[in-house]
Design a protein around this motif. Structure first.
Motif, short mmCIF file in Angstrom:
data_model
loop_
_atom_site.label_atom_id
_atom_site.label_comp_id
_atom_site.label_asym_id
_atom_site.label_seq_id
_atom_site.Cartn_x
_atom_site.Cartn_y
_atom_site.Cartn_z
N TRP A 156 0.86 -1.19 0.00
CA TRP A 156 0.00 0.00 0.00
C TRP A 156 0.89 1.24 0.00
N ASN A 157 0.51 2.26 -0.75
CA ASN A 157 1.31 3.49 -0.86
C ASN A 157 2.74 3.15 -1.30
N GLY A 173 -0.50 -5.12 2.71
CA GLY A 173 -0.64 -3.84 3.42
C GLY A 173 0.09 -3.87 4.75
N SER A 174 0.10 -2.73 5.41
CA SER A 174 0.83 -2.63 6.68
C SER A 174 0.30 -3.60 7.73
N PHE A 175 -0.99 -3.88 7.67
CA PHE A 175 -1.59 -4.78 8.65
C PHE A 175 -0.88 -6.14 8.63
N GLU A 176 -0.36 -6.53 7.48
CA GLU A 176 0.28 -7.85 7.33
C GLU A 176 1.77 -7.85 7.74
N CYS A 218 3.30 2.41 5.23
CA CYS A 218 2.85 3.81 5.24
C CYS A 218 1.33 3.80 5.35
N VAL A 219 0.83 4.33 6.45
CA VAL A 219 -0.61 4.41 6.64
C VAL A 219 -1.01 5.88 6.63
N ILE A 220 -1.93 6.20 5.72
CA ILE A 220 -2.34 7.60 5.58
C ILE A 220 -3.78 7.73 6.09
N HIS A 257 -9.91 2.90 9.67
CA HIS A 257 -8.87 1.94 9.30
C HIS A 257 -7.51 2.36 9.88
C1 DLZ Z 1 -7.32 -1.21 3.98
C2 DLZ Z 1 -6.17 -0.29 4.09
C3 DLZ Z 1 -6.36 1.10 4.18
C4 DLZ Z 1 -7.72 1.73 4.16
N1 DLZ Z 1 -5.33 1.95 4.24
C5 DLZ Z 1 -4.06 1.44 4.26
C6 DLZ Z 1 -2.95 2.31 4.32
O1 DLZ Z 1 -3.05 3.54 4.34
N2 DLZ Z 1 -1.72 1.75 4.38
C7 DLZ Z 1 -1.51 0.39 4.35
O2 DLZ Z 1 -0.36 -0.06 4.42
N3 DLZ Z 1 -2.57 -0.45 4.26
C8 DLZ Z 1 -3.82 0.03 4.19
N4 DLZ Z 1 -4.89 -0.82 4.10
C9 DLZ Z 1 -4.63 -2.27 3.91
C10 DLZ Z 1 -4.41 -3.04 5.24
O3 DLZ Z 1 -3.12 -2.79 5.77
C11 DLZ Z 1 -4.53 -4.58 4.98
O4 DLZ Z 1 -3.67 -4.95 3.93
C12 DLZ Z 1 -5.95 -4.99 4.63
O5 DLZ Z 1 -6.87 -4.54 5.60
C13 DLZ Z 1 -6.04 -6.54 4.52
O6 DLZ Z 1 -5.72 -7.15 5.78
#
Ligand code: DLZ
Length: 164
Positions: free
Chosen positions: A29-30, A62-65, A88-90, A96
Motif C-alpha cells: 500500500w502506498n 498492506g501494513s496490517f500484514e 505507510c498508513v495515511i 482503518h
Molecule cells: C485497507 C487499508 C487502508 C484503508 N489503508 C491502508 C494504508 O493507508 N496503508 C496500508 O499499508 N494499508 C492500508 N490498508 C490495507 C491493510 O493494511 C490490509 O492490507 C488490509 O486490511 C487486509 O488485511
C-alpha cells in the motif's frame, strides 16, 4: 536535541553490520512511499557492511500484514538478526488508520518479544500523502534509513549484552 530530519544521525555512532542478517518486510500500500523507505533501509545497511546476500526482502499487501511477515521470517530463518517492518498508513475518512497503526505497533512489540530479536517499527503514520513524501526521502529525511540504523544499533546491543 530537536529532530526535524529523521535521517540526522552521527555516522560514527552506528555499529558495523558486518556478518549481520537483516529481514525487511515492505507493505505494498502506498508503494511509491514504501519503495523509497525500503531503498533507504537497503542503502544504509549496505553502507554499514551488510552484504546483499544477508538482506532478505519480502513484500506484503498492506501494513496490517507486516507483523505476520516478521513472524514468518523469524520462525523460518533462525539466522536472521532483526526484521525491519516498513509501511505507510495515511489517515483517511474511516477508522482503518487507527486499527492498522495500533495492530502494527502492538504486533511488532509482540513478535520482538516472542523471538527475542529486534523488530523495527518503520511505519509512517501521516495525515496526508505529502507528509509521507517528506519522510520518504524529502525534507524530513527517510524513515527507512532510521529503521536500518535502529536495526544495526539494536543487534549490536543484543550481541553485547548476550556476551556478558
Ligand atoms: C485497507 C487499508 C487502508 C484503508 N489503508 C491502508 C494504508 O493507508 N496503508 C496500508 O499499508 N494499508 C492500508 N490498508 C490495507 C491493510 O493494511 C490490509 O492490507 C488490509 O486490511 C487486509 O488485511
Amino acid at each position: 536535541m530537536k529532530k526535524t530530519n529523521l535521517s540526522d544521525y552521527d555516522p560514527t555512532q552506528v555499529p558495523s553490520g558486518k556478518g549481520r542478517r537483516i529481514g525487511i518486510a515492505v507493505a505494498e500500500w502506498n508503494r511509491e512511499i514504501t519503495d523509497a523507505l525500503a531503498q533507504g533501509a537497503i542503502d544504509t545497511l549496505r553502507k554499514y557492511e551488510v552484504v546483499d546476500e544477508d538482506i532478505r526482502l519480502v513484500h506484503v499487501p498492506g501494513s496490517f500484514e507486516l507483523t505476520t511477515a516478521a513472524d514468518l521470517m523469524l520462525r523460518n530463518d533462525a539466522s536472521l538478526d532483526a526484521v525491519i517492518c516498513i509501511g505507510c498508513v495515511i489517515q483517511g475518512e474511516t477508522r482503518h488508520f487507527d486499527f492498522i497503526c495500533e495492530a502494527v505497533s502492538q504486533g511488532v512489540t509482540n513478535v520482538s518479544l516472542k523471538f527475542e530479536k529486534p523488530v523495527i517499527f518503520s511505519l509512517l503514520t501521516t495525515n496526508n500523502f505529502e507528509q509521507a513524501l517528506d519522510r520518504a526521502g524529502g525534507k524530513h529525511g527517510n524513515k527507512g534509513v532510521e529503521g536500518a540504523i535502529t536495526a544495526l544499533k539494536m543487534t549490536a546491543l543484543q550481541k553485547e549484552l548476550e556476551r556478558k
